[in-house]
Design an enzyme around this catalytic site. Structure first.
Site, PDB file in Angstrom:
ATOM      1  CD  GLU A   1      -1.740  -2.440   1.331  1.00 42.50           C
ATOM      2  OE1 GLU A   1      -0.600  -2.685   1.790  1.00 42.50           O
ATOM      3  OE2 GLU A   1      -2.560  -3.330   1.080  1.00 42.50           O
TER       4      GLU A   1
ATOM      5  CG  HIS B   1     -11.362  -7.744   6.344  1.00 42.32           C
ATOM      6  ND1 HIS B   1     -10.423  -8.369   7.111  1.00 42.32           N
ATOM      7  CD2 HIS B   1     -11.025  -8.037   5.059  1.00 42.32           C
ATOM      8  CE1 HIS B   1      -9.575  -9.029   6.336  1.00 42.32           C
ATOM      9  NE2 HIS B   1      -9.909  -8.837   5.085  1.00 42.32           N
TER      10      HIS B   1
HETATM   11  C1  LIG Z   1      -1.798  -4.941   4.134  1.00 44.34           C
HETATM   12  C2  LIG Z   1      -2.824  -5.793   3.480  1.00 44.34           C
HETATM   13  N1  LIG Z   1      -3.242  -5.475   2.251  1.00 44.34           N
HETATM   14  C3  LIG Z   1      -4.179  -6.216   1.641  1.00 44.34           C
HETATM   15  C4  LIG Z   1      -4.711  -7.303   2.253  1.00 44.34           C
HETATM   16  C5  LIG Z   1      -5.796  -8.118   1.541  1.00 44.34           C
HETATM   17  N2  LIG Z   1      -5.286  -9.438   1.186  1.00 44.34           N
HETATM   18  C6  LIG Z   1      -5.502 -10.513   1.955  1.00 44.34           C
HETATM   19  S1  LIG Z   1      -4.708 -11.860   1.402  1.00 44.34           S
HETATM   20  C7  LIG Z   1      -4.084 -11.025   0.077  1.00 44.34           C
HETATM   21  C8  LIG Z   1      -3.195 -11.731  -0.891  1.00 44.34           C
HETATM   22  C9  LIG Z   1      -2.000 -12.313  -0.223  1.00 44.34           C
HETATM   23  O1  LIG Z   1      -1.249 -13.052  -1.137  1.00 44.34           O
HETATM   24  P1  LIG Z   1       0.000 -13.922  -0.700  1.00 44.34           P
HETATM   25  O2  LIG Z   1       0.903 -13.108   0.143  1.00 44.34           O
HETATM   26  O3  LIG Z   1       0.561 -14.523  -1.906  1.00 44.34           O
HETATM   27  O4  LIG Z   1      -0.608 -15.030   0.258  1.00 44.34           O
HETATM   28  P2  LIG Z   1      -1.687 -16.152  -0.082  1.00 44.34           P
HETATM   29  O5  LIG Z   1      -3.033 -15.552   0.207  1.00 44.34           O
HETATM   30  O6  LIG Z   1      -1.506 -16.532  -1.511  1.00 44.34           O
HETATM   31  O7  LIG Z   1      -1.409 -17.274   0.843  1.00 44.34           O
HETATM   32  C10 LIG Z   1      -4.511  -9.708   0.095  1.00 44.34           C
HETATM   33  C11 LIG Z   1      -4.184  -8.708  -0.929  1.00 44.34           C
HETATM   34  C12 LIG Z   1      -4.251  -7.615   3.530  1.00 44.34           C
HETATM   35  N3  LIG Z   1      -4.703  -8.658   4.224  1.00 44.34           N
HETATM   36  N4  LIG Z   1      -3.297  -6.847   4.129  1.00 44.34           N
END
Ligand SMILES: Cc1ncc(C[n+]2csc(CCOP(=O)(O)OP(=O)(O)O)c2C)c(N)n1
Ligand SMILES: Cc1ncc(C[n+]2csc(CCOP(=O)(O)OP(=O)(O)O)c2C)c(N)n1
Ligand SMILES: [Mg+2]
Ligand SMILES: [Mg+2]
Lengths: 324, 383, 383, 324
Positions: free
Chosen positions: A60, A129
């Site tokens: 972000e 959230h």
């Molecule tokens: C700071 C932040 N930004 C956005 C989110 C929303 N979000 C939750 S999971 C995710 C994707 C995460 O991807 P990855 O790190 O590859 O982990 P995975 O879910 O594939 O295990 C996002 C964007 C969040 N939880 N925290």
């Protein structure tokens, strides 16, 4: 235009702004093919391409910081933050850079950036959230903050935000995304920083914004049945706040209740209470009362109905105001 | 298992990392293969120009220190020792490039045409900036460490969106330059800048001036491996240059800038240099560093080095050096004069340009405060 | 100039990065040199244990999805496809190690003894955690992407301060594990964790489960180079392991954990795997990814692969598999029952344990709100 | 103990806390050999070693985030943030992690972390070195915030902060670092969250904290000369706020002025005004008035004396309150 869900009114507004100005681009996480987790950008990448609807790396601060750089280059980035609490990693870029560059450059540099933030609770989500972080941004000078409560405003206010040369935070009441409303494409109505008197009344003024405006309408209706005439004001602008409209109402009603999902402690209600008390000291029959979140972390969703001000709690606030 | 696992890393840490040098501290040229072409383009006049630039900005810097001591400035952040790094980079750039500086980029500001007086104004507390970034294609000084790396990256993404990279038109293809220090590399924002630059293949040149210190912290507090390697795991290749060697700085900056300009993607240039002075005028380096180290680096002074070269290897007349010193004296006098005669800005400036469009609360506060001030004027008038 | 400048980088990008694999999708063992020692330590019973672990957590996961669909959970984040990565890592750790998970670490939670019901509770909205991190040496699920990487690093700094690393005592020497996804690598916090880990030589094992997706974004949105290289420029060497191969996962995790434990400093393990399901139950992957890709990875399923091995190369009786399935059914029934019979926590919990020591405003709000609720009870009573 | 400058009282308090508890360690930028840019940690690394006085990489989020991890391991980190505005890169770790882990773990995990933040203006610094960001942290549940205004309190409150099992933000009034005061080592006096009535009075209550307490003392003295009796309250605790002490005072005086360097808009004064108006509605002779920073970025140091509330502006506020 037919009645649209609030979220789709934003989509339509974004589309219009992108049609009108080739410098407008969207950036955020999952806003491309997926169309955003709330589908607000659905279809836009398909129509405007990957250069104008940009899926960003998951960072972000990076999204806000690079948007500032794109603004320096003449672009008008519209950022989507995925959920309220995920704006905090970008806090520094927002308050020390975005909010201040116009001032730092004596106006030589504009920051026509919009940050869209779906906020508020009530959708049964896990931690982070459901928060309402508008206050902490409102306290910093250099950011304007608005929040629509219905589809018509959503359609117009997003466009006005994008057209503004100033940085605007656009708080979207996520639990009202599915709320349908007519959109009058020919007339925006009020400017985005003016409060709207949603319903006139004479006994007590109820000020709220975003997700609680529909609740406020229910409150006013319920109160009317009990014989209480509530004047309901939808704030719309959270910074600047349209104190004139509130003042005029309170001079008439003599009582004010402010409701928001954000914690009461140092929420917008505190500033409204302080300032309206200054402006209407001799008109107030009761202290300004506030109904809002507790000074606790937002609870697990099984308990969130306690945390969120609802019809009963707001009516309770009104009753307490009337009891003076 | 360690062999396979940590092999590369260990060798990287143990061996002296490669550093590109083209001019020895004694003032002699050494060959440098692929970069010699750019050095060869430099005429003796060009080099004299560099010398002049370096001497003048060093004088600006000295004047900054002096004015702070005299109470004319609130603070000054000296660039002493980093003249070659900054002038070399600054002179390697083209008009259409855009530089995002820290608070110590007085040499780059010089190359981008920002008047030294303007920099002083900011350190005097007249304002927080004071120049139009677009006019100079030089952004405001950024104090919050690392922030500007993201701005530079976003700007470069914009260059990409505009198609102003890799066209082959040297007057069109542009890059942005993200300046930061060794300490700044630890900030999340700098890493996120590398992330975005790599992911978007953005034409940004990361320019890390490793002056060995972040206030009192030596670079070893920030990283166990050389900083020019920082970008590798982000897809941003890096090079280390002798930052006190203006020929190498210019040549490698030119080569790197051209490379980025051609659409090859982002790069990281680590200028290996030394902060010869204090961090700022508020700092006292005797608390944390050895005088011996200062001495060691004094022997690598970038200005002395180029002067030696000019004296040994070109037919620069002796009065050239005297003329430069005179110009420096004149410049110093000019900026001193400009500084002490700066008027305190009108109080209204506090309320000006917070936003482009009006904000009622700010208007209200402005009106109230001015009325409040007027009340004193009135009551004083009444006496 | 490009040769010298971007040589390493280009070769890194062009060639297939090395990935450690010890068990083919067809269920055959392949030699892997230095890691074979750890694989050799594994008895057939151990492997059957791994199989059982994987099947059971996959069933927990299926139950999570089902319970969400039935409205019993607010959300569920499936681990489908990542069983080998998590069980391999989980079983390679020792009791004194400490794991800092994301929100998808159900396999690691299993290995650390956190009951699946407890995980469900959190996704049901009963609370935000619900287990004692110290009891399990498994921190709370962390939702804000990347945050936990710093916690793990700080914990490892604490291990270092306590001297509980590199003593050679296998029951004393400890590590922490920082779990994160491919998307998370873009967050400044993850880079800062690498910075602190490198700078303090902290015994932390960075465990990146590259499941190819961050919600809808493929890994290519985050980085142009393989993620196992991310740490190099921070002094954190990396390895890529086939995350769907539990033998390689276990062996390399053991080797890496032991290496970190021995005081060799931090490491990064990239488990190359695939999120076979949706990001969460709120997600719809058909919007953004090809069914063909899903099929491709289905052929690499970690559980099928180990089953093939067990069937082909060990004398595992057929009823072993049936027994595991029965155990899975029982487990599923147990957690379904536990889930649907969870009572909504008392409203007081909102005000509980915000702080250890009391806070008057919270006490005031608690009292007021409970009185308010009581007023309904009273008025209802009055009717 | 002899009279100490406020900064050295903090040093002495840190030293005492480190002597008393081996789990206490300090971490921050330049706090080792340099002793911090304000020399608050001077001499401590020499005496306690590099393992307990840790020079950290230049990354505030990293400092807070790793401190959380160290706390999980049983340590009690005391963080120094170099200047007020440099806390923003750590905002996310502070508000989504530090503030919430006790709650997230139902109390299983304590977060005995102290964040020391030199804050406020008036020392002629460039941008970002003069801000008062306490409000934005106070709005989030899960952080306790205190600010001493004199050497005695500084000495004790830092120790009490370190001893607390909860996360405490310790805001240090940097322009008062050189203000000398007696330190009574035998008696801490009030607990750190209680406000202190610094001077009793009967006409108007003046509430302030941190750097403006000495100014408030001058105000009270000047007002006394003009015949106005000011009751001066030093807040000390910024979250929780000791409303009882303010309420008791306002019930007596009927008038309240709140002064702080932070912007008035949504500053602590807004909450104090709102809540005290609720509690003392029938006792207030005038609305609660606030004197503070403008809703503008903190200006260049040549103009900062306009931005900062000084004796005249606070007296003006008092006069306005008395005019009702
Ligand atoms: C700071 C932040 N930004 C956005 C989110 C929303 N979000 C939750 S999971 C995710 C994707 C995460 O991807 P990855 O790190 O590859 O982990 P995975 O879910 O594939 O295990 C996002 C964007 C969040 N939880 N925290
Ligand atoms: C976010 C942030 N934290 C702390 C500071 C205080 N500070 C100013 S300069 C500096 C050191 C920077 O070191 P480096 O990046 O090496 O640049 P140099 O000053 O050596 O040019 C610090 C810690 C700051 N300006 N911003
Ligand atoms: Mg440096
Ligand atoms: Mg992923």
């Amino acid at each position: 235009m037919a009645a649209l869900p609030l979220s789709k009114a934003i989509t339509a507004g974004l589309r219009k702004a992108m049609d009108d100005d080739p410098k407008v681009l969207l950036i955020g996480e999952d806003i491309g093919k997926l169309g955003g987790v709330f589908r607000v950008t659905e279809g836009l990448q398909k129509d405007f391409g990957e250069q104008r609807v940009i899926d960003a790396p998951l960072a972000e601060s990076g999204i806000v910081g690079t948007s500032i750089g794109m603004a320096v280059r003449g672009y008008k980035p519209v950022i989507e933050v995925q959920f309220d609490a995920f704006i905090f990693p970008a806090y520094d870029q927002i308050v020390t850079q975005l909010a201040k560059l116009t001032n730092r450059t004596h106006g030589a540099e504009n920051m026509p950036i919009v940050i869209r933030v779906p906020y508020g609770g009530g959708i049964g989500s896990p931690e982070h959230h459901s928060e309402s972080p508008e206050t902490v941004f409102a306290h910093h000078a250099g950011l304007k903050i608005i929040s629509p409560s219905n589809a018509h405003d959503a359609y117009w206010m997003i466009q006005e935000a994008i057209a503004s040369p100033d940085p605007i935070m656009f708080f979207e009441p996520k639990r009202r995304y599915w709320l349908r409303g007519e959109v009058d494409e020919s007339d925006p109505g009020l400017d985005p920083f003016s409060a709207r008197v949603v319903r006139e009344g004479s006994d007590v003024t109820l000020v709220t914004y975003g997700p609680l405006v529909p609740t406020g309408m229910d409150v006013a209706a319920a109160a009317a049945e009990e014989g209480t005439s509530v004047e309901l004001i939808d704030l719309r602008g959270l910074n600047p706040i349209d104190f004139d409209t509130i003042e005029a109402s309170v001079r008439k009603t003599g009582r004010l209740v402010v409701a928001h999902e954000a914690p009461v402690f140092l929420g917008l209600g505190s500033e409204i209470a302080a300032r309206i008390t200054e402006r209407c000291f001799y008109h107030l029959e009761a202290p300004v009362l506030r109904v809002g979140g507790f000074h606790t972390p937002y609870p697990g969703s099984k308990l969130e109905h306690h945390y969120l001000p609802d019809l009963d709690r707001i009516i309770d606030g009104i009753d307490r105001a009337l009891a003076y | 298992m360690t062999s396979n696992m940590t092999g590369t890393m260990e060798s990287q840490m143990r061996s002296e990392p490669p550093m590109i040098q083209m001019l020895t501290p004694e003032g002699d040229r050494i060959e440098s293969g692929e970069y010699d072409g750019f050095a060869a383009e430099l005429s003796d006049d060009d080099l004299r120009g560099f010398y002049r630039d370096m001497v003048l900005v060093r004088r600006v810097d000295a004047e900054g220190n002096a004015l702070q001591r005299q109470g004319q400035l609130g603070l000054w952040a000296p660039l002493l020792g980093q003249e070659a790094a900054q002038i070399g980079m600054g002179r390697a750039l083209r008009a259409q490039d855009f530089v995002f500086p820290t608070y110590r980029e007085h040499g780059l500001a010089w190359c981008r045409g920002v008047a030294p007086e303007t920099l002083l104004g900011m350190y005097r507390g007249q304002n927080h900036g004071g120049w139009d970034p677009q006019e100079h294609r030089f952004h405001t000084y950024t104090i919050v460490i690392g922030s500007q790396a993201l701005h530079a990256t976003g700007y470069a993404m914009g260059i990409g969106l505009d198609g102003d990279v890799g066209t082959g038109d040297r007057d069109r293809d542009a890059i942005s330059v993200a300046c930061f220090g060794d300490g700044a590399t630890s900030q999340g924002d700098v890493s996120e800048a590398l992330t975005f630059a790599g992911a978007f293949h953005a034409p940004v040149l990361f320019f890390c001036q490793n002056n060995q210190w972040a206030i009192s912290e030596p670079t070893s507090v920030q990283t166990p491996v050389p900083l020019y390697t920082r970008g590798q795991g982000f897809g941003v290749p890096g090079l280390r240059v002798d930052g006190n060697d203006i020929i190498a700085m210019y040549a490698v900056a030119r080569a790197s800038a051209d490379n980025v300009r051609s659409g090859a993607g982002p790069m990281l240039l680590e200028a290996f240099t030394y902060r010869m002075g204090a961090h700022t005028t508020a700092d006292d380096p005797t608390k944390y560093r050895d005088a011996a180290l200062d001495e060691e680096w004094k022997a690598k002074d970038p200005i002395v080095r180029l002067r030696r070269y000019l004296e040994k290897h070109t037919d620069t007349p002796a009065d050239f050096f005297a003329d430069v010193d005179t110009a420096a004296d004149e410049l110093a006098a000019r900026i001193r004069e400009a500084c002490v005669s700066m008027e305190t800005p009108p109080v209204e400036e506090i309320f000006d340009s917070v936003f482009v469009e009006p904000h009622p609360l700010i208007e209200e506060e402005r009106a109230e405060y001015l009325a409040y001030l007027d009340s004193f004027a009135e009551s004083e008038g009444a006496h």
